[in-house]
Design a protein around this motif. Sequence first.
Motif, short mmCIF file in Angstrom:
data_model
loop_
_atom_site.label_atom_id
_atom_site.label_comp_id
_atom_site.label_asym_id
_atom_site.label_seq_id
_atom_site.Cartn_x
_atom_site.Cartn_y
_atom_site.Cartn_z
N VAL A 72 0.85 -1.19 0.00
CA VAL A 72 0.00 0.00 0.00
C VAL A 72 0.89 1.25 0.00
N SER A 73 1.91 1.27 0.85
CA SER A 73 2.81 2.41 0.95
C SER A 73 3.53 2.67 -0.37
N ALA A 74 3.97 1.59 -1.02
CA ALA A 74 4.72 1.73 -2.27
C ALA A 74 3.86 2.31 -3.39
N LEU A 75 2.54 2.17 -3.29
CA LEU A 75 1.65 2.65 -4.34
C LEU A 75 1.31 4.13 -4.19
N TRP A 76 1.65 4.73 -3.05
CA TRP A 76 1.38 6.15 -2.84
C TRP A 76 2.58 6.98 -3.30
N LEU A 77 2.30 8.15 -3.82
CA LEU A 77 3.32 9.07 -4.32
C LEU A 77 4.34 9.34 -3.22
N ASN A 78 5.61 9.32 -3.61
CA ASN A 78 6.70 9.56 -2.68
C ASN A 78 7.66 10.54 -3.33
N ARG A 123 1.43 6.37 -9.43
CA ARG A 123 1.33 6.38 -7.97
C ARG A 123 0.13 7.21 -7.55
N ILE A 124 -0.48 6.80 -6.43
CA ILE A 124 -1.68 7.49 -5.94
C ILE A 124 -1.28 8.84 -5.36
N TRP A 125 -1.96 9.87 -5.81
CA TRP A 125 -1.74 11.23 -5.35
C TRP A 125 -2.84 11.62 -4.36
N SER A 126 -4.05 11.12 -4.63
CA SER A 126 -5.19 11.45 -3.77
C SER A 126 -6.24 10.35 -3.86
N HIS A 127 -6.86 10.08 -2.72
CA HIS A 127 -7.99 9.14 -2.65
C HIS A 127 -9.11 9.85 -1.91
#
Length: 153
Positions: free
Chosen positions: A29-35, A130-134
């Motif tokens: 989950v963490s890896a899929l969020w923008l970093n 990568r996910i920027w916002s949900h």
Amino acid sequence: MTSPTDVESVEEANTAFYEAMERGDFEDVSALWLNGDGADDVSCVHPGWPVLSGRGEVLRSYALIMANTEYIQFFLTDVRVSVAGDTAVVTCTENILSGGPAEEAGELGPLVGQLVVATNVFRRTPDGWRIWSHHGSPVLAESDEDEDDEPPA
């Protein structure tokens, strides 16, 4: 112009997010969020929660949810993907089946169903989408399709 490959890649990233949640895999989950660049601009709204801002605050919320959810399964419907340059928007309905911790050891807690409409915004990075916002909102009203055709009494 949006290529079919971009749409497919965004769909895969979106699916990977929900599958990682189902597995309770916080690392995925963490890896899929923008970093990196843009991580401070990450945002999330869980149904009934205030806006969470910044990667750290958002990921803490997912850790909390995973720690308190024994079982969760997502059935996604009405999935729509739109890609414009390096940004993509996915809208969908999350048909969620979940259960909390059991009161007795070895038993699954009561299962609860919930409908949530979600918008997931992705940014293209060198490592993929990568996910920027949900943003998830509970569905509180029935649609016209669900209502009976009977006239009011």
